[in-house]
Design an enzyme around this catalytic site. Structure first.
Site, mmCIF file in Angstrom:
data_model
loop_
_atom_site.group_PDB
_atom_site.id
_atom_site.type_symbol
_atom_site.label_atom_id
_atom_site.label_comp_id
_atom_site.label_asym_id
_atom_site.label_seq_id
_atom_site.Cartn_x
_atom_site.Cartn_y
_atom_site.Cartn_z
ATOM 1 N N GLY A 289 -49.917 10.526 36.953
ATOM 2 C CA GLY A 289 -50.888 9.844 36.115
ATOM 3 C C GLY A 289 -51.271 10.665 34.899
ATOM 4 O O GLY A 289 -50.471 11.438 34.355
ATOM 5 N N SER A 290 -52.514 10.536 34.499
ATOM 6 C CA SER A 290 -52.950 11.135 33.235
ATOM 7 C C SER A 290 -53.017 12.654 33.250
ATOM 8 O O SER A 290 -53.207 13.261 32.193
ATOM 9 C CB SER A 290 -54.309 10.558 32.834
ATOM 10 O OG SER A 290 -54.194 9.175 32.565
#
Length: 666
Positions: A289-290
């Site tokens: 993810g981020s």
């Protein structure tokens, strides 16, 4: 005198069974004393006389035995398996001498013993085995088999008093784990033959069986306990399926804590379920993810593809066929690079990755060790990282990987990558072994005096293993990345992880879980990767929850900023003093000013140089800005251009008509 007369008279003596049994007992006791004094070698000769079929049957049929906490009276092995300790000498694994009950059924029948009767006597003393099972074993033609492992001293004495010819005891050892659940997956276990099964027990099996010196791990049980406590609390609070936590020294690669939940008591490994034995920090892979946006920003800055004050389109969704990239809680405008990180913009990160391009992205990730197994000693480290095949790694994959989707790596991959960005660009080799901390060849057993976070003098980094003799980041990029990591915690979604006086930096990461039919809309993996103190980075802290659920206190959110970042902040507040760091609040304003970077440029914007406090009479070195640093940090920037006239045009497009969620090509 005749030959017959010279021979001594021989008297025939009849010995009754009780007397014979008593003599056998005395001989057995004498034999044990000799074995204890001269070393243990009998087991090998007895095993040699056993048929292969008997050995296989022996191992297959033997049930689990209760383990006694008492010291055995049986002969002890001449050399027990070495202890495993934490970095401060706390015992994590130790071997205790025990006795195993063995039998020679062929000899027993030769002396007229009834297998059923003997079985009944044995089971009265060792109730964990059954009469039928023992009787069947004693009815074979074997000359050596094991009836019970690790019997108690009281049981051994009672069995010895039976005086049954053909029953004997052999010295063994029992592996004990005094810390119970603490670092169970890291330690692993041993089999009945004393060989390692998983974890450090397997990784260093030859060393542990060949050298009696304790094996000292990098784990600090105090740090391990703090991470375990906070991770378990977060997992229970947000009813997550699993969780993982890691603390690593960003300079040496030493892993001070590695927690995977659910876990188990290392002393009861036989009762542990398969899900409890999995070390999610090493063996499981997740979309990062981020958290991966740090890699994207560092890559773009290092390659010189983007400038810190470039703008990126976070107004228009990016469409590719049926796929669409959008932002979660988007700002719906053009964002500067610091804003892309602080607001965790998928659109901004996708455009940055697109600027870098596929080939340079692949080269960067390879350089950061993302395509290979993390080179840690533990055997559980996965080799099954997931990336698109080169032929399928097109523009869409490049953009989604830019914000951490469309790939899967282990938590330790993320921690190693984060540490390597924060420490100035050195790709350290994670290790579970304690390293020499003093530089004079002697091991540092801990106990360092408390110092303020700002008073850590940066030492020249000599990583255990690096991809090259030089760092992967230049001075300018290394400084900017530290500022951006700090910005995420002071201004962005990482705020709940901030701890006054410790200058935490990091990045949140929330990714949708993948099933066989695509992404699950209401199932996330929420993680926070961080480093502290950012003015002189020392420790990386990673906290991850698999499929957490929001609560009333979290506003119903299960994102990383709501569930993982707060847990990381609690861990940092607890372990920092343990690791010898006191919060520096007196100099906090100056330190934060030296770590700051604005979200947007101002007129004649100049970034403050890093703020470092001297240690004693020797000032900590301040990086001398090179030409790229000076050119960038001292650049006068005109007022921001209107969003309608961006510096860079939007790239054509990805799409799913549902919108909102980010989908990667499969």
């Amino acid at each position: 005198m005749t030959e017959r007369q010279r021979r001594p008279a021989v008297e025939t003596v009849r010995v009754t069974a009780p007397v014979l049994a008593q003599r056998t007992t005395m001989q057995r006791t004498r034999k044990r004393m000799l074995i204890a004094a001269g070393g243990f070698s009998q087991k090998q000769s007895l095993v040699a006389s056993q048929t292969e079929e008997d050995q296989l049957q022996n191992e297959a049929d033997l049930p689990a035995q209760a383990v006694s906490e008492m010291s055995p009276v049986a002969p002890i092995l001449d050399k027990l398996r070495a202890q495993i300790t934490d970095r401060n000498g706390q015992v994590l694994a130790i071997s205790l001498p025990t006795a195993d009950l063995v039998a020679d059924p062929k000899k027993m029948r030769a002396y007229g013993y009834d297998p059923a009767t003997v079985a009944q006597q044995i089971v009265q003393i060792i109730p964990t085995i059954t009469e039928d099972w023992v009787a069947r074993r004693l009815s074979t033609n074997s000359t050596y088999l094991t009836l019970a492992y690790r019997i108690s001293p009281a049981q051994e004495l009672a069995l010895n008093d039976l005086g049954v010819i053909g029953l004997d005891f052999h010295a063994g050892e029992r592996r004990s784990y005094p810390q119970g659940i603490m670092a169970a997956q890291v330690l692993g276990s041993v089999n009945v033959d004393g060989h390692g099964l998983g974890g450090a027990e397997q990784a260093f099996d030859k060393r542990l069986n060949g050298d009696t010196t304790p094996l000292r791990l990098s784990i600090d049980v105090r740090v391990q306990a703090a991470v375990h406590d906070e991770l378990a609390t977060a997992m229970a609070t947000f009813t997550a399926d699993a969780a993982a936590g890691i603390v690593m020294d960003v300079r040496t690669g030493e892993v001070l804590a590695m927690v995977s939940l659910p876990d188990y008591d290392a002393n009861q490994v036989g009762e542990a379920k398969p899900a409890q034995k999995v070390n999610h920090a090493l063996a499981s892979v997740y979309e990062p993810g981020s958290t991966f946006k740090l890699q994207t920003a560092a890559m773009a800055l290092q390659e010189g593809v983007v400038h810190i004050w470039d703008q990126f389109d976070a107004l228009h969704p990016i469409k590719f066929g049926r796929f669409t990239i959008t932002d979660y809680k988007g700002k719906f405008r053009f964002l500067y690079l610091p804003e892309v990180l602080a607001y965790s913009s998928n659109l901004g990160a996708a455009h940055i990755a697109d600027e870098v391009g596929t080939e340079r992205q692949r080269a960067w990730l390879a350089q950061m060790g993302m395509f290979q197994r993390v080179p840690i000693e533990l055997p559980e480290a996965t080799t099954h990282v997931l990336f698109p095949k080169e032929a399928a790694w097109g523009r869409l994959a490049t953009m989604t990987i830019g914000f951490g989707q469309g790939l899967a790596v282990s938590p330790l991959h993320v921690v190693r990558g984060t540490a390597s960005l924060a420490n100035g660009g050195y790709l350290v080799r994670p290790t579970i072994l304690a390293q020499d901390q003093t530089g004079d060849g002697t091991a540092n057993q801990g106990g360092a005096s408390l110092i303020e976070a700002a008073d850590i003098t940066p030492q020249p980094l000599e990583p255990i293993s690096a991809t090259s003799p030089t760092p992967v980041l230049n001075t300018y990029t290394a400084d900017i990345i530290k500022r951006l990591m700090r910005l995420v915690v002071t201004t962005g979604y990482g705020k709940p992880a901030d701890v006054p006086g410790y200058f935490v930096g990091g990045k949140t990461g929330t990714s949708e879980k993948v099933s066989g039919h695509g992404y699950l809309k209401h199932s996330n993996v929420s993680a926070f990767t961080s480093v502290f103190p950012m003015n002189n980075p020392r420790y990386a802290v990673y906290m991850m929850l698999d499929n957490p659920h929001g609560t009333l206190a979290s506003g119903g959110y299960s994102t990383a900023g709501a569930v993982a970042a707060p847990a990381a902040g609690k861990v940092i507040a607890r372990i920092a003093p343990i690791l010898g760091l006191l919060p520096d609040t007196a100099d906090a304003a100056g330190i934060d000013n030296g770590l700051s970077i604005p979200l947007q440029p101002g007129v004649n914007q100049t970034l403050t140089r890093p703020y470092v406090i001297p240690v004693a009479t020797e000032p900590a070195p301040v990086p001398s800005p090179g030409a790229p640093l000076q050119a960038s940090l001292d650049t006068s920037v005109a007022a921001a251009q209107p969003a309608a006239q961006p510096e860079k045009s939007a790239a054509p497009a990805l799409t799913d008509d549902t919108g909102g969620a980010v989908l990667a090509a499969r």
